[in-house]
Design an enzyme around this catalytic site. Structure first.
Site, PDB file in Angstrom:
ATOM      1  N   ARG A  58     -20.164 -18.476  37.925  1.00  0.00           N
ATOM      2  CA  ARG A  58     -19.943 -17.045  37.690  1.00  0.00           C
ATOM      3  C   ARG A  58     -19.634 -16.321  39.005  1.00  0.00           C
ATOM      4  O   ARG A  58     -18.832 -15.391  39.053  1.00  0.00           O
ATOM      5  CB  ARG A  58     -21.149 -16.413  36.988  1.00  0.00           C
ATOM      6  CG  ARG A  58     -22.439 -16.480  37.760  1.00  0.00           C
ATOM      7  CD  ARG A  58     -23.618 -15.924  36.941  1.00  0.00           C
ATOM      8  NE  ARG A  58     -24.869 -16.220  37.599  1.00  0.00           N
ATOM      9  CZ  ARG A  58     -25.776 -15.312  37.956  1.00  0.00           C
ATOM     10  NH1 ARG A  58     -25.587 -14.044  37.679  1.00  0.00           N
ATOM     11  NH2 ARG A  58     -26.886 -15.672  38.556  1.00  0.00           N
ATOM     12  N   ASN A  92      -7.741  10.930   3.776  1.00  0.00           N
ATOM     13  CA  ASN A  92      -7.213  11.006   2.405  1.00  0.00           C
ATOM     14  C   ASN A  92      -8.311  10.806   1.355  1.00  0.00           C
ATOM     15  O   ASN A  92      -8.025  10.668   0.184  1.00  0.00           O
ATOM     16  CB  ASN A  92      -6.024  10.047   2.208  1.00  0.00           C
ATOM     17  CG  ASN A  92      -6.434   8.585   2.247  1.00  0.00           C
ATOM     18  OD1 ASN A  92      -7.609   8.241   2.079  1.00  0.00           O
ATOM     19  ND2 ASN A  92      -5.476   7.698   2.449  1.00  0.00           N
ATOM     20  N   GLU A 110     -18.689  -4.140  23.832  1.00  0.00           N
ATOM     21  CA  GLU A 110     -17.826  -5.308  24.045  1.00  0.00           C
ATOM     22  C   GLU A 110     -16.592  -5.280  23.149  1.00  0.00           C
ATOM     23  O   GLU A 110     -15.525  -5.756  23.531  1.00  0.00           O
ATOM     24  CB  GLU A 110     -18.618  -6.600  23.806  1.00  0.00           C
ATOM     25  CG  GLU A 110     -19.791  -6.812  24.758  1.00  0.00           C
ATOM     26  CD  GLU A 110     -21.035  -6.010  24.407  1.00  0.00           C
ATOM     27  OE1 GLU A 110     -21.084  -5.398  23.311  1.00  0.00           O
ATOM     28  OE2 GLU A 110     -21.988  -5.984  25.225  1.00  0.00           O
ATOM     29  N   SER A 137      -7.104  -5.487  10.551  1.00  0.00           N
ATOM     30  CA  SER A 137      -8.568  -5.461  10.562  1.00  0.00           C
ATOM     31  C   SER A 137      -8.903  -4.079  11.088  1.00  0.00           C
ATOM     32  O   SER A 137      -8.479  -3.692  12.191  1.00  0.00           O
ATOM     33  CB  SER A 137      -9.128  -6.559  11.462  1.00  0.00           C
ATOM     34  OG  SER A 137     -10.529  -6.520  11.401  1.00  0.00           O
ATOM     35  N   LEU A 138      -9.628  -3.313  10.303  1.00  0.00           N
ATOM     36  CA  LEU A 138      -9.698  -1.867  10.533  1.00  0.00           C
ATOM     37  C   LEU A 138     -10.529  -1.489  11.753  1.00  0.00           C
ATOM     38  O   LEU A 138     -11.376  -2.244  12.219  1.00  0.00           O
ATOM     39  CB  LEU A 138     -10.209  -1.184   9.274  1.00  0.00           C
ATOM     40  CG  LEU A 138      -9.202  -1.240   8.106  1.00  0.00           C
ATOM     41  CD1 LEU A 138      -9.854  -0.816   6.794  1.00  0.00           C
ATOM     42  CD2 LEU A 138      -7.990  -0.362   8.394  1.00  0.00           C
ATOM     43  N   HIS A 147       0.800  -1.222   0.000  1.00  0.00           N
ATOM     44  CA  HIS A 147       0.000   0.000   0.000  1.00  0.00           C
ATOM     45  C   HIS A 147       0.838   1.279   0.000  1.00  0.00           C
ATOM     46  O   HIS A 147       0.848   2.025   0.980  1.00  0.00           O
ATOM     47  CB  HIS A 147      -0.932  -0.023   1.222  1.00  0.00           C
ATOM     48  CG  HIS A 147      -1.938  -1.121   1.170  1.00  0.00           C
ATOM     49  ND1 HIS A 147      -3.214  -0.933   0.677  1.00  0.00           N
ATOM     50  CD2 HIS A 147      -1.861  -2.427   1.511  1.00  0.00           C
ATOM     51  CE1 HIS A 147      -3.888  -2.079   0.738  1.00  0.00           C
ATOM     52  NE2 HIS A 147      -3.100  -3.004   1.247  1.00  0.00           N
ATOM     53  N   GLY A 189     -11.519   5.973   5.999  1.00  0.00           N
ATOM     54  CA  GLY A 189     -12.407   4.864   5.650  1.00  0.00           C
ATOM     55  C   GLY A 189     -12.742   4.005   6.849  1.00  0.00           C
ATOM     56  O   GLY A 189     -13.889   3.638   7.067  1.00  0.00           O
TER      57      GLY A 189
END
Lengths: 622, 622
Positions: free
Chosen positions: B314, B179, B362, B118-119, B31, B150
């Site tokens: 729990r 950009n 989360e 992973s964006l 890139h 993006g």
């Protein structure tokens, strides 16, 4: 609206509040306080704003309502009781095992389109419905969704907000019930309602702030929303959790707990008149029912690849989906800014009106697609890199509980993508999609079968996943080869029943490695068969067993997959044959560790899934 | 800063731009255009703003930098080349299989804390680091992250933004490289940079808009950010994709493609001076290295339950984590507004400084926890309903690629939660966590083993999942029972080698059903053993095989799980024994369809995982 109507809606809100208290007292669990904060909002929507049919709640011409804060469903059930669809006896069956009046809403009920209860997903569903209303149906029904303030911390809400504004969905109204309190403490913004308004405004909404317990103000806000063009509207409602319930209103530690049944007396006393006969406005008439004709949707032309031609299955996906769009106007292709990689761009080029760009927001892509598929308005297909569907795993999970009709195509599966490295490599997608109840998982290996997988997917009701790959690989099947859901193909078979042999099962890139291994094993005097599963779920247990039986004594299978072990092909095969009397041994070859960047072939070798490794495994076990 | 320094940084940006072009030309992929838009931003950070050590890039006192837009890593590699850590020979190995200079950044490199690619995940990591810097280390290092425009469509960005503002992280700077161009078309906001500024402002940031190619403006913005108290800062940079590259700058269809190598000549001509000897400011000294002492972290007191006492696993989680927090100040408990259900609230009550409320977000909880664990500053534990970890599946996936040290406890597993219904029931979590490479998955069945699972988890480096349940169930183990990773317990065993018997494997609620079934089968003359796996991954194949061998002829196993089939206990067991010579048949009992609301016991019966079904299966197969 006349004063008496405002008063009637206020009375309805209180009757609904009482019903919500009664049903949660009867079930000894549930959410009366989250219901109480929304009583006036829901009553105003149902008895002063929305157009719908009590006889046919999912009428295609009805306004849509999605309760994003699904735990507040008692107030929704109460609204349908007030409207006359449900009886008091029915709502009192809340949360019972033989009742569809569940703890969170599911489409087992005829007035629910989509399951909610995992928070922050309602606006995405609504955005998909509103998109279809505006651009596909081009109809006048409107879409309303009610969110909680706590759930607005979910990023999916803001993905959906951006999408809704980008597509100018002025038929969409998001209402936020800002009751200040979360489950375990105050929500982060408390009653700072202007900050909510600013956030929605910054995401391109028209924002209106109101007192959420003031029916007249709510009616005015809904009217204002109808005047706003080219923007969705957000109505931010200041409310109180447990509103109207003595000693509970605006108090902490009342989330998800029934309140004292005596609370209803005071609420009862606030009701001013008798219950009226509601005059619900009729559904809109500019939209028609249509039959999806599942089972008979066809591509405009069959696959046309020649044996041996090299084609990537991702490219075949784009070709097939475009050919489906040629013949079926309900096909809608969604993508998340990867359309030039997944080849969904082919749909955009030929049928721009059947393509929806969702930008880099996979959660919302899936939710919007599920919404778009509701009431059979469209057949949505979503595509992105298979790895990035993990981003939408919870949306896919909720899709199953919604009994959604949605198709998901994940490209760039596995280490065979090469140099981009592990962040882009799907190695858990088969597990993810196999866990989805009643899902179908296709893993076509060549162009012909990939096109047929897409065509089959369009004709199946439910959640279908198609795994496609990056590399161009030789076509294996003639154009007229017939494919069925759950039917594998035996590509090679030299087994002779003499007990020295092995069945090789591969998919995608590993099928080609298995074919290479078959030839090498043949040269080494080891007989083998090669199976192309085509469908990973449901798996073709019969073909696997029958082929393995042809080995004779000591039947063995080697599975090879471009995927991690858990939930993949090896486990699916081991599990499928494990209970049979045949006592077949299964050896699994899979990607064992976090991969890295490099050329595809070198990676297949380094991570142990190339022909070399298959041959070694076969020699050591046969 | 003096004019010559500004000019030097501008020169550095152009040298880095050239290096990014050269390395992507060498690798024939990557890139360069996404790198070029960020050249001045990264150069200004590295040579005009950040304090770090070239000799020890992950020094605890260094400012942190996370390249959220991971695909632009050539510019990051170029920065470390400019700083002197990497040679040109090294950066030219980009994307080669024997090089750690990968296609997207991973911590295989000593200057990377977390994998990106992973964006939309960088701001969450950064928020976790900044939280630790401000509240745990109470140190003066600062945290910078560079996002793309993006990727700002990802909801996770806004979860992280809300978290950062809520916790007043004024040591955090988010820089957005606007950009204008995404992968397949323009990003949704284009160059509408004011809308980005408004969004960050609405989420509680101080926003600054600058020309992202103007070094002086960038330096001023970074200086301004340091003056802002109690708020994080966002710097919105207007840039051009492919900036400085002839015929490519600001053009579509150049995403992820190498450019013509000749482009460097023009860029070279813009460099005004020689490369200086950079004088990087020293790391801060108000933070110290510390040893996590993995392997010797102990609870302040052992479990203290009596056999037969009823306790939910729990609840044992909350107790154990609090007892770990007693002795280890690095323990940090994260929760997503479920702390009163997961029992992490116990940590908050006793050690408020070791608890982080993440609200209903989360994805960000997991990213922030991964960030918090970097450079061994803390040992982060996250808790929420197990179902809601699916929301963070991609963050968990990236955690594995980050070689993250993070512990995740999912409560309310399975249909045994009862009336809340399917949206709240985790039935795919075992599959999700088993797919994580090198993960450990604990599924303790009683209070004693649950406490030990939590203690073991703290001492393991890597990703550990602990599945806990809602119902209170009898304690099975004495306080001094010894537990190990990957070691199962045989609770009952009446097998006598005579060939009529079965091994029952259950976990959590189904272990108790298996124990009931064992008694019933005994009465019916069928011998059986009952195994508590304790660890689902790595699975204890030896104990399973040895116990099954004790059956004698025709060995059979029945697995029973409160989980869907795919990737669950049945497949794990079938896969574990499938390649052995023992030829053991495995029958799996699991949840077959979307469940519904109802009482837990009735649901176990209705969905086929109760003792009754186990007995029936055993009788039909033995």
């Amino acid at each position: 609206m006349a004063t008496d109507q405002i008063s009637q809606i206020g009375d309805a809100a209180n009757r609904m509040r009482i019903s919500a208290i009664d049903m949660t007292c009867a079930s000894k669990s549930g959410h009366p306080t989250s219901s109480a904060s929304a009583a006036e909002i829901v009553a105003t929507l149902f008895f002063g704003e929305m157009r719908y049919s009590v006889e046919h709640p999912r009428h295609v011409g009805a306004d849509r309502f999605i309760l994003s804060k699904g735990h507040a469903c008692p107030i929704l059930y109460a609204a349908w009781e007030e409207a006359g669809l449900l009886t008091r006896e029915q709502t009192l069956t809340l949360r019972k095992i033989d009742s569809d009046i569940e703890g969170h809403p599911t489409p087992r009920l005829n007035f629910i389109d989509v399951a909610t209860g995992s928070l922050g997903q309602g606006l995405g569903y609504a955005a998909g419905m509103a998109y279809v209303g505006k651009y596909v149906d081009k109809a006048s029904y409107r879409v309303y969704t009610l969110l909680g303030d706590g759930e607005s911390s979910e990023g999916a809400v803001w993905e959906a907000a951006a999408f809704s504004a980008h597509y100018k969905l002025d038929n969409l109204v998001a209402i936020v019930d800002v009751n200040r309190l979360g489950q375990s403490e105050a929500a982060p913004l408390g009653h700072n309602i202007e900050m909510f308004a600013d956030r929605f405004r910054a995401f391109g909404f028209h924002s209106i702030v109101v007192d959420g317990h003031d029916v007249a103000a709510l009616l005015k806000a809904f009217a204002e929303a109808k005047t706003i063009k080219n923007k969705p509207t957000a109505i931010l409602c200041k409310t109180f959790k447990g509103k109207g319930i003595k000693d509970v209103e605006d108090q902490d530690n009342w989330h998800g707990k029934p309140v004292a049944a005596e609370a209803v007396k005071e609420i009862q006393a606030r009701i001013k008149g008798d219950k009226p006969k509601w005059n619900i406005p009729s559904v809109v008439t500019d939209v028609k029912e249509h039959d999806l004709k599942l089972g008979s949707i066809k591509m405009s032309s069959p696959p046309s690849y020649k044996l041996g031609d090299k084609i990537a299955t991702r490219q075949a996906y784009g070709t097939a989906l475009t050919k489906l769009a040629d013949t079926c106007k309900q096909i809608l292709a969604f993508d998340a800014d990867t359309k030039n990689s997944t080849f969904s761009i082919e749909v955009l080029k030929k049928h721009p009106e059947q393509f929806v760009e969702c930008f880099i927001a996979e959660q919302n892509m899936v939710s919007a697609a599920i919404g778009a598929g509701c009431r059979d308005r469209t057949i949505p297909f979503c595509s992105t890199f298979a790895a990035f569907f993990t981003r939408a795993a919870d949306q896919i999970r909720m899709g199953a509980i919604s009994f959604a009709n949605v198709k998901l195509c994940g490209s760039h599966a596995g280490i065979s993508i090469g140099e981009d490295g592990p962040s882009q490599m799907a190695l858990e997608d088969l597990a993810l999609f196999r866990t989805v109840p009643n899902s179908v998982v296709f893993y076509p290996s060549d162009g012909t079968s990939a096109e047929r997988a897409v065509e089959l997917a369009a004709n199946i009701r439910g959640i279908v996943f198609i795994r496609t790959g990056r590399p161009a690989l030789p076509v294996l099947y003639e154009p007229n080869e017939h494919f069925e859901v759950g039917k594998a193909k035996v590509l090679k078979n030299t087994l002779d029943g003499k007990g020295k042999g092995v069945v090789l099962i591969g998919s995608g890139v590993t099928l080609y490695e298995a074919l290479k291994a078959h030839d090498e094993l043949n040269s080494a005097g080891i007989k083998s068969a090669v199976i192309d599963l085509f469908t990973i779920k449901p798996i073709d247990t019969n073909t696997i067993l029958e082929t393995a039986r042809a080995i004779g004594e000591n039947p063995q299978i080697i599975t090879i997959e471009d995927h991690y072990q858990a939930g993949g092909i090896g486990e699916a095969v081991a599990s499928a044959v494990s209970s049979s009397n045949d006592k077949i041994r299964v050896h699994s070859i899979f990607v064992k560790d976090v991969p890295r960047s490099g050329p595809p072939d070198a990676l297949l070798d380094m991570f142990g899934i190339s022909a070399k490794h298959i041959v070694a495994k076969a020699k050591s076990t046969v």
